[in-house]
Design a protein around this motif. Sequence first.
Motif, PDB file in Angstrom:
ATOM      1  N   UNK A 156     -11.197  -7.637 -11.807  1.00 24.30           N
ATOM      2  CA  UNK A 156     -11.600  -6.600 -10.945  1.00 24.30           C
ATOM      3  C   UNK A 156     -10.688  -5.841 -10.257  1.00 24.30           C
ATOM      4  N   UNK A 157     -10.627  -4.460 -10.240  1.00 21.30           N
ATOM      5  CA  UNK A 157      -9.749  -3.774  -9.627  1.00 21.30           C
ATOM      6  C   UNK A 157     -10.005  -3.251  -8.153  1.00 21.30           C
ATOM      7  N   UNK A 158      -9.241  -3.297  -7.296  1.00 22.40           N
ATOM      8  CA  UNK A 158      -9.694  -2.687  -5.909  1.00 22.40           C
ATOM      9  C   UNK A 158      -9.033  -1.441  -5.830  1.00 22.40           C
ATOM     10  N   UNK A 159      -9.852  -0.255  -5.703  1.00 18.39           N
ATOM     11  CA  UNK A 159      -9.448   1.140  -5.261  1.00 18.39           C
ATOM     12  C   UNK A 159      -9.748   1.400  -3.958  1.00 18.39           C
ATOM     13  N   UNK A 160      -8.676   2.014  -3.392  1.00 15.71           N
ATOM     14  CA  UNK A 160      -8.668   2.292  -1.704  1.00 15.71           C
ATOM     15  C   UNK A 160      -8.924   3.989  -1.767  1.00 15.71           C
ATOM     16  N   UNK A 161     -10.103   4.301  -1.087  1.00 14.63           N
ATOM     17  CA  UNK A 161     -10.448   5.760  -0.710  1.00 14.63           C
ATOM     18  C   UNK A 161      -9.558   5.973   0.507  1.00 14.63           C
ATOM     19  N   UNK A 162      -9.233   7.101   0.738  1.00 13.16           N
ATOM     20  CA  UNK A 162      -8.382   7.688   1.934  1.00 13.16           C
ATOM     21  C   UNK A 162      -9.017   7.227   3.237  1.00 13.16           C
ATOM     22  N   UNK A 163     -10.270   7.063   3.439  1.00 17.72           N
ATOM     23  CA  UNK A 163     -10.843   6.721   4.638  1.00 17.72           C
ATOM     24  C   UNK A 163     -10.953   5.152   4.812  1.00 17.72           C
ATOM     25  N   UNK A 164     -10.371   4.417   4.120  1.00 19.45           N
ATOM     26  CA  UNK A 164     -10.241   2.848   4.032  1.00 19.45           C
ATOM     27  C   UNK A 164     -11.540   2.333   3.329  1.00 19.45           C
ATOM     28  N   UNK A 166     -13.172   0.709   0.212  1.00 16.11           N
ATOM     29  CA  UNK A 166     -12.619   0.115  -0.819  1.00 16.11           C
ATOM     30  C   UNK A 166     -13.855   0.139  -2.060  1.00 16.11           C
ATOM     31  N   UNK A 167     -13.399   0.116  -3.124  1.00 16.01           N
ATOM     32  CA  UNK A 167     -14.470   0.119  -4.391  1.00 16.01           C
ATOM     33  C   UNK A 167     -13.690  -0.787  -5.400  1.00 16.01           C
ATOM     34  N   UNK A 168     -14.512  -1.729  -5.904  1.00 14.48           N
ATOM     35  CA  UNK A 168     -13.875  -2.616  -6.899  1.00 14.48           C
ATOM     36  C   UNK A 168     -14.582  -2.006  -8.385  1.00 14.48           C
ATOM     37  N   UNK A 169     -13.839  -2.099  -9.295  1.00 13.66           N
ATOM     38  CA  UNK A 169     -14.358  -1.739 -10.675  1.00 13.66           C
ATOM     39  C   UNK A 169     -13.957  -2.933 -11.549  1.00 13.66           C
ATOM     40  N   UNK A 170     -14.753  -3.447 -12.458  1.00 12.54           N
ATOM     41  CA  UNK A 170     -14.466  -4.347 -13.454  1.00 12.54           C
ATOM     42  C   UNK A 170     -13.993  -3.617 -14.873  1.00 12.54           C
ATOM     43  N   UNK A 171     -12.779  -4.193 -15.384  1.00 13.32           N
ATOM     44  CA  UNK A 171     -12.422  -3.792 -16.524  1.00 13.32           C
ATOM     45  C   UNK A 171     -11.907  -4.915 -17.494  1.00 13.32           C
ATOM     46  N   UNK A 172     -11.560  -4.671 -18.769  1.00  9.42           N
ATOM     47  CA  UNK A 172     -11.127  -5.550 -19.744  1.00  9.42           C
ATOM     48  C   UNK A 172      -9.622  -6.020 -19.307  1.00  9.42           C
ATOM     49  N   UNK A 173      -9.489  -7.343 -19.474  1.00 13.24           N
ATOM     50  CA  UNK A 173      -8.282  -7.917 -18.962  1.00 13.24           C
ATOM     51  C   UNK A 173      -7.202  -7.624 -19.834  1.00 13.24           C
ATOM     52  N   UNK A 233       2.065  -0.541  -7.557  1.00 12.93           N
ATOM     53  CA  UNK A 233       1.163   0.336  -8.413  1.00 12.93           C
ATOM     54  C   UNK A 233       0.551  -0.120  -9.825  1.00 12.93           C
ATOM     55  N   UNK A 234      -0.639  -0.272 -10.178  1.00 16.50           N
ATOM     56  CA  UNK A 234      -0.929  -0.406 -11.677  1.00 16.50           C
ATOM     57  C   UNK A 234      -0.721   0.803 -12.395  1.00 16.50           C
ATOM     58  N   UNK A 235      -0.668   1.753 -11.834  1.00 12.86           N
ATOM     59  CA  UNK A 235      -0.334   3.119 -12.768  1.00 12.86           C
ATOM     60  C   UNK A 235       0.993   3.637 -12.505  1.00 12.86           C
ATOM     61  N   UNK A 236       2.036   2.990 -12.903  1.00 17.83           N
ATOM     62  CA  UNK A 236       3.474   2.928 -12.837  1.00 17.83           C
ATOM     63  C   UNK A 236       4.123   3.218 -14.232  1.00 17.83           C
ATOM     64  N   UNK A 237       5.691   3.640 -13.953  1.00 20.63           N
ATOM     65  CA  UNK A 237       6.514   3.709 -15.285  1.00 20.63           C
ATOM     66  C   UNK A 237       6.690   2.286 -15.529  1.00 20.63           C
ATOM     67  N   UNK A 238       7.654   2.160 -16.556  1.00 24.27           N
ATOM     68  CA  UNK A 238       7.857   0.698 -16.773  1.00 24.27           C
ATOM     69  C   UNK A 238       8.784   0.206 -15.879  1.00 24.27           C
ATOM     70  N   UNK A 239       9.542   0.897 -14.984  1.00 24.66           N
ATOM     71  CA  UNK A 239      10.461   0.707 -13.861  1.00 24.66           C
ATOM     72  C   UNK A 239       9.591   0.080 -12.708  1.00 24.66           C
ATOM     73  N   UNK A 249      -4.686   4.309  -6.469  1.00 26.83           N
ATOM     74  CA  UNK A 249      -4.275   3.446  -5.453  1.00 26.83           C
ATOM     75  C   UNK A 249      -4.497   2.078  -5.782  1.00 26.83           C
ATOM     76  N   UNK A 250      -4.953   1.811  -6.925  1.00 23.43           N
ATOM     77  CA  UNK A 250      -4.924   0.412  -7.515  1.00 23.43           C
ATOM     78  C   UNK A 250      -3.699  -0.202  -7.617  1.00 23.43           C
ATOM     79  N   UNK A 251      -3.447  -1.538  -6.758  1.00 22.93           N
ATOM     80  CA  UNK A 251      -2.419  -2.270  -6.563  1.00 22.93           C
ATOM     81  C   UNK A 251      -2.310  -3.409  -7.732  1.00 22.93           C
ATOM     82  N   UNK A 252      -1.309  -3.995  -8.409  1.00 22.65           N
ATOM     83  CA  UNK A 252      -1.338  -5.217  -9.045  1.00 22.65           C
ATOM     84  C   UNK A 252      -1.531  -6.473  -8.221  1.00 22.65           C
ATOM     85  N   UNK A 253      -1.114  -6.359  -7.137  1.00 30.92           N
ATOM     86  CA  UNK A 253      -1.265  -7.901  -6.412  1.00 30.92           C
ATOM     87  C   UNK A 253      -2.965  -7.682  -5.951  1.00 30.92           C
TER      88      UNK A 253
END
Length: 135
Positions: free
Chosen positions: A58-66, A68-75, A89-95, A44-48
């Motif tokens: 910091x990435x914002x993941x959204x659970x189905x019930x609304x 929100x959880x943030x996770x810190x990762x390497x830039x 979506x962050x996890x997307x194909x090249x297109x 569910x993580x979105x680039x914007x």
Amino acid sequence: MHDLPLSPQDRGTLLQVVRSQPPRDRLLAELVYGHGLDLADALSVRAEEIAWGEDRVKLAAHAPRGVRRTVTVERETVEDILGSRRQGALFATASGVPIRADYAARLLVRIGEAAGVPTGLSVRRARTRRMAGAR
């Protein structure tokens, strides 16, 4: 989490094996196995919605019930995945098409097999959760 929780040793083994994977696969495994996100939440993580820091993001993941959880990762890893893209979506194909949950589950299962660790994920479970969320 997962039906079969990973031991700290198995989690460490998985995260070592995933270091040789492409950035998208590596980050997905880090979010699910390292940070304990559900697969659907990780997808569910979105680039914007990324909060960009100097060395980390910091990435914002959204659970189905609304929830929100943030996770810190390497830039650098996130930049390698997105390239110049800053939307969708962050996890997307090249297109920019989001990867499917069943594809992501198969990917994580393959990583677990390469590490010799049972992941507790199945493609059927990922597909069922996705269908339940669409209702």
